[in-house]
Write an enzyme that holds these catalytic residues in place. Structure first.
Site, PDB file in Angstrom:
ATOM      1  N   HIS A 188      35.873  33.670  43.015  1.00  0.00           N
ATOM      2  CA  HIS A 188      36.113  34.630  41.975  1.00  0.00           C
ATOM      3  C   HIS A 188      35.251  35.836  42.323  1.00  0.00           C
ATOM      4  O   HIS A 188      35.272  37.123  41.891  1.00  0.00           O
ATOM      5  CB  HIS A 188      36.158  34.226  40.611  1.00  0.00           C
ATOM      6  CG  HIS A 188      37.474  33.604  40.510  1.00  0.00           C
ATOM      7  ND1 HIS A 188      38.017  32.436  40.558  1.00  0.00           N
ATOM      8  CD2 HIS A 188      38.830  34.225  39.907  1.00  0.00           C
ATOM      9  CE1 HIS A 188      39.075  32.127  40.452  1.00  0.00           C
ATOM     10  NE2 HIS A 188      39.659  33.138  40.119  1.00  0.00           N
ATOM     11  N   ARG A 296      43.435  39.226  34.830  1.00  0.00           N
ATOM     12  CA  ARG A 296      43.067  37.797  34.784  1.00  0.00           C
ATOM     13  C   ARG A 296      42.308  37.821  33.299  1.00  0.00           C
ATOM     14  O   ARG A 296      41.134  37.985  33.174  1.00  0.00           O
ATOM     15  CB  ARG A 296      41.957  37.448  35.851  1.00  0.00           C
ATOM     16  CG  ARG A 296      42.360  37.639  37.006  1.00  0.00           C
ATOM     17  CD  ARG A 296      41.613  37.090  38.202  1.00  0.00           C
ATOM     18  NE  ARG A 296      42.149  36.590  39.316  1.00  0.00           N
ATOM     19  CZ  ARG A 296      42.060  37.217  40.469  1.00  0.00           C
ATOM     20  NH1 ARG A 296      42.037  38.576  40.458  1.00  0.00           N
ATOM     21  NH2 ARG A 296      42.893  36.673  41.515  1.00  0.00           N
ATOM     22  N   ARG A 332      48.088  37.830  32.590  1.00  0.00           N
ATOM     23  CA  ARG A 332      48.194  36.547  32.880  1.00  0.00           C
ATOM     24  C   ARG A 332      47.298  35.754  31.697  1.00  0.00           C
ATOM     25  O   ARG A 332      46.313  36.175  31.484  1.00  0.00           O
ATOM     26  CB  ARG A 332      47.387  36.219  34.068  1.00  0.00           C
ATOM     27  CG  ARG A 332      47.718  34.578  34.500  1.00  0.00           C
ATOM     28  CD  ARG A 332      47.058  34.133  35.694  1.00  0.00           C
ATOM     29  NE  ARG A 332      45.767  34.516  35.759  1.00  0.00           N
ATOM     30  CZ  ARG A 332      44.789  34.057  36.834  1.00  0.00           C
ATOM     31  NH1 ARG A 332      45.686  34.012  38.261  1.00  0.00           N
ATOM     32  NH2 ARG A 332      43.822  34.349  37.058  1.00  0.00           N
ATOM     33  N   GLU A 431      52.038  29.497  42.482  1.00  0.00           N
ATOM     34  CA  GLU A 431      50.754  29.264  42.998  1.00  0.00           C
ATOM     35  C   GLU A 431      50.547  27.671  43.280  1.00  0.00           C
ATOM     36  O   GLU A 431      49.493  27.360  43.748  1.00  0.00           O
ATOM     37  CB  GLU A 431      49.378  29.743  42.426  1.00  0.00           C
ATOM     38  CG  GLU A 431      49.542  29.522  40.995  1.00  0.00           C
ATOM     39  CD  GLU A 431      48.405  29.910  40.221  1.00  0.00           C
ATOM     40  OE1 GLU A 431      47.611  30.647  40.939  1.00  0.00           O
ATOM     41  OE2 GLU A 431      48.314  30.077  38.808  1.00  0.00           O
ATOM     42  N   ASN A 454      46.302  32.685  46.462  1.00  0.00           N
ATOM     43  CA  ASN A 454      44.794  32.138  46.644  1.00  0.00           C
ATOM     44  C   ASN A 454      44.931  30.586  46.466  1.00  0.00           C
ATOM     45  O   ASN A 454      44.687  29.844  47.020  1.00  0.00           O
ATOM     46  CB  ASN A 454      43.894  32.614  45.605  1.00  0.00           C
ATOM     47  CG  ASN A 454      43.822  34.336  45.955  1.00  0.00           C
ATOM     48  OD1 ASN A 454      44.083  34.857  46.872  1.00  0.00           O
ATOM     49  ND2 ASN A 454      43.375  34.757  44.781  1.00  0.00           N
ATOM     50  N   ASP A 455      45.783  30.218  45.499  1.00  0.00           N
ATOM     51  CA  ASP A 455      45.927  28.594  45.078  1.00  0.00           C
ATOM     52  C   ASP A 455      46.918  28.119  45.859  1.00  0.00           C
ATOM     53  O   ASP A 455      46.898  27.091  46.267  1.00  0.00           O
ATOM     54  CB  ASP A 455      46.146  28.681  43.478  1.00  0.00           C
ATOM     55  CG  ASP A 455      44.841  28.671  42.740  1.00  0.00           C
ATOM     56  OD1 ASP A 455      43.658  27.947  43.086  1.00  0.00           O
ATOM     57  OD2 ASP A 455      44.811  29.429  41.722  1.00  0.00           O
ATOM     58  N   ARG A 465      39.179  26.102  48.002  1.00  0.00           N
ATOM     59  CA  ARG A 465      39.156  27.679  48.255  1.00  0.00           C
ATOM     60  C   ARG A 465      37.533  27.948  47.836  1.00  0.00           C
ATOM     61  O   ARG A 465      37.235  28.835  48.120  1.00  0.00           O
ATOM     62  CB  ARG A 465      39.841  28.463  47.608  1.00  0.00           C
ATOM     63  CG  ARG A 465      39.655  28.576  45.682  1.00  0.00           C
ATOM     64  CD  ARG A 465      40.869  28.937  45.246  1.00  0.00           C
ATOM     65  NE  ARG A 465      40.347  30.407  44.547  1.00  0.00           N
ATOM     66  CZ  ARG A 465      41.338  31.288  43.701  1.00  0.00           C
ATOM     67  NH1 ARG A 465      42.501  30.533  43.107  1.00  0.00           N
ATOM     68  NH2 ARG A 465      40.868  32.329  43.456  1.00  0.00           N
ATOM     69  N   CYS A 502      50.504  38.453  43.845  1.00  0.00           N
ATOM     70  CA  CYS A 502      49.162  39.159  43.522  1.00  0.00           C
ATOM     71  C   CYS A 502      48.104  38.183  44.181  1.00  0.00           C
ATOM     72  O   CYS A 502      46.832  38.531  43.692  1.00  0.00           O
ATOM     73  CB  CYS A 502      49.298  38.865  41.921  1.00  0.00           C
ATOM     74  SG  CYS A 502      49.203  37.223  41.396  1.00  0.00           S
TER      75      CYS A 502
HETATM   76  C1  PEP Z   1      45.799  33.226  43.122  1.00  0.00           C
HETATM   77  O1  PEP Z   1      45.571  31.883  42.983  1.00  0.00           O
HETATM   78  O2  PEP Z   1      46.327  33.814  44.178  1.00  0.00           O
HETATM   79  C2  PEP Z   1      45.565  34.325  41.992  1.00  0.00           C
HETATM   80  C3  PEP Z   1      46.041  35.184  41.976  1.00  0.00           C
HETATM   81  O3  PEP Z   1      44.967  33.569  41.100  1.00  0.00           O
HETATM   82  P1  PEP Z   1      43.408  33.286  40.848  1.00  0.00           P
HETATM   83  O4  PEP Z   1      42.654  33.809  42.083  1.00  0.00           O
HETATM   84  O5  PEP Z   1      42.926  33.992  39.659  1.00  0.00           O
HETATM   85  O6  PEP Z   1      43.347  31.943  40.736  1.00  0.00           O
HETATM   86 MG    MG Z   2      45.469  31.108  41.018  1.00  0.00          MG
END
Ligand code: PEP
Ligand code: MG
Length: 547
Positions: A188, A296, A332, A431, A454-455, A465, A502
């Site tokens: 993050h 977020r 979200r 995700e 990402n997840d 990650r 996203c």
């Molecule tokens: C993701 O997981 O791609 C996402 C957008 O959420 P975050 O990165 O906040 O976990």
């Molecule tokens: Mg995520």
């Protein structure tokens, strides 16, 4: 000149002075002294300076983040005067005949250890505070005033690693670039750097922090991940030219402002922005995003020292909706857990936090927290065009439960005669591989999907990650991920839902054409990538054969 390299996570170039965010305790040397009284006097002077700095920070925080958040600096000032703490420093100087820096560092370690081993969570948290104030005293003793807080000049912030809450608390106007010894590009902190349009290089290694000092001149190349400390004239000239070219490219992209996100054959999509806080709205508007595809909301929780109240949240959501003036704003619900830990949630330590108690799992088991957020969201909905989305969904029953709670919240508001918007789109994040695979069953329940790559990447490829050591195994273009997205898009459309992306992959312009061919309706990216993606969309012609 010394060159270090890590992984660039936001492509831009920064030239300026280095500022070490957190001084590495291990660099403190133990030195023998004869004049112990002089050392004790040095400690007193450093403490006086520290107290003045804390007072200034407290006043600034009072203005910027409010009284509750500013209180921590009052506590720090009180800790500076703690009798046991001060006696320990004086005693070490006196009995061991050592320098002040060493005495403060040893005291800090001892006290931090003592606090950490206590049962009480509040006392455990004091370990960080005692380290903080000790680092400040040491910084004043050595003259190395660390962190951007002590500097008026904009600096390149160098740190071992930065927690999301630490990144949030930095004064963005004073940060030229981020360089961290550790961290991964999907963390993050890296995402925040991109959101803030700040060049960032991560994972440069411990040797970097050991080699640098505050105030050294350096150039950060966020494209290549290189850091040139004390650069020679030739390197300076080369990177200045590169910086100019980059700025020129960014200027060109600015020319795309106001233009449609339309392919040569006339297919139009939405390009929205991802943000982590109300103060990023300026960047969204400046970069001409069509809306906010991911707010977020957990950052409201991360910035606070206690659960944000319904009213606090309502005001934040209302501000975003009002500022976006009728453009879509997808908020979200909170995604706490895993790498986003918040003390006051008192979450248990888990062996596999990414697969543990997080996001919707917390919301569904602690409906009080969830309902407070939903009430704030529904109340704010009358101020704009709100969409609400839910993270970490894995099953139909979770979505059904979520929708049931939303219904209860609406009924309660109605009974209290509190207005909310008639149409609020409700969507879920795709995700987890489970959600993608059963997207045919999920799509009929919702208005939209938003793919969190990402997840989705971490869970599909079993690649943490947060772990930079396995990044080479983490192929974000892996066919498995692209097929899961395509499958979700097909199912969304078959059931009248729309689908966006996203996660960070949405900004990968080498995939824009592929996403368009899948029928993706929306891409939500860091504000600074909006125009780059628009440029890519406008170059695609879906009438031609796929490249
Ligand atoms: C993701 O997981 O791609 C996402 C957008 O959420 P975050 O990165 O906040 O976990
Ligand atoms: Mg995520």
């Amino acid at each position: 000149m010394t060159v270090f390299s890590g992984k660039g996570v936001y492509g831009a170039i920064a030239i300026g002075k280095l500022s070490i965010f957190k001084k590495n305790d291990t660099t403190i040397k133990r030195m023998h002294v004869e004049d112990t009284e002089a050392e004790k006097a040095r400690v007193e002077a450093a403490k006086t300076a520290a107290c003045e700095q804390l007072q200034a920070i407290y006043e600034k925080a009072l203005k910027e983040v409010g009284e509750t958040n500013a209180q921590i600096f009052e506590i720090h000032m009180m800790m500076l005067e703690d009798e046991d703490y001060n006696e320990s420093i004086a005693n070490i100087i006196e009995t061991q005949k050592v320098n002040a820096e060493y005495a403060v560092a040893v005291t800090a370690d001892n006290f931090a250890e003592m606090f950490s081993s206590m049962d009480d969570a509040y006392m455990q948290a004091r370990a960080t505070d005692v380290k903080d104030i000790s680092n400040r005293i040491i910084a004043n003793l050595t003259g190395n005033i660390s962190g951007a807080a002590a500097s008026e000049e904009s600096m390149i912030i160098c740190a071992d690693d930065l927690a999301p809450s630490e990144t949030v608390s930095l004064d963005k106007d004073k940060v030229l670039a981020f360089v961290t010894a550790h961290g991964s590009s999907n963390s993050h902190t890296a995402i925040l750097a991109r959101n803030m349009n700040i060049p960032a290089v991560i994972g440069v290694g411990d040797a970097f922090l050991q080699a640098i000092q505050n105030g050294m001149e350096a150039i950060v190349d966020g494209f290549t991940g290189e850091i040139f400390v004390d650069p020679d004239e030739e390197t300076k000239a080369r990177l200045l030219e590169k910086q100019q070219k980059d700025l020129e490219q960014k200027r060109l992209l600015q020319e795309l402002k106001g233009k449609k996100n339309i392919t040569k054959d006339g297919t139009e999509i939405q390009i929205y922005a991802n943000i982590g806080g109300v103060d990023h709205i300026g960047a969204v508007l400046m970069n001409d995003a069509g809306g906010i595809g991911l707010f977020r909301s957990e950052f409201l929780y991360l910035e606070n020292s206690d659960y944000p109240t319904e009213e606090q949240q309502f005001l934040a959501y209302k501000r975003v909706l009002e500022s976006m003036a009728g453009k879509k704003v997808i908020i979200r619900t909170l995604d706490i857990g895993a790498d986003k830990q918040v003390d006051y949630f008192n979450l248990k330590k888990e062996d596999n936090p990414a697969m543990g108690y997080r996001a919707i799992r917390i919301c569904l088991t602690r409906p009080d927290i969830f309902k407070t957020q939903l009430r704030a969201l529904y109340r704010a909905s009358v101020y704009g065009n709100l969409g609400i989305m839910f993270p970490m969904i894995t099953s139909v029953s979770e979505v059904q439960k979520v929708l049931e709670i939303c219904k209860t919240v609406r009924e309660e508001l109605q009974a209290e005669q509190i207005p909310y918007a008639e149409k609020i789109e409700l969507g879920i994040m795709i995700e987890t591989p489970a959600a993608a695979i059963i997207s045919d069953q999920l799509a009929p329940l919702v208005d939209f999907f938003s793919v969190g790559t990402n997840d989705l990447t971490q869970y599909t490829l079993a690649c943490d990650r947060q772990n930079p050591d396995i990044e080479s195994f983490c192929d974000t273009h892996h066919e498995a991920i692209l097929r899961l997205i395509a499958w979700s898009a097909k199912n969304a459309h078959e059931h009248g839902a729309w689908i966006g992306i996203c996660g960070e992959l949405a900004a990968d312009t080498s995939l824009t054409e592929r996403f368009l061919r899948m029928g993706i309706d929306e891409l939500s990216v860091s504000p600074t990538f909006v125009l780059k993606v628009r440029d890519a969309v406008r170059k695609v012609d879906l009438r031609t054969k796929e490249n």
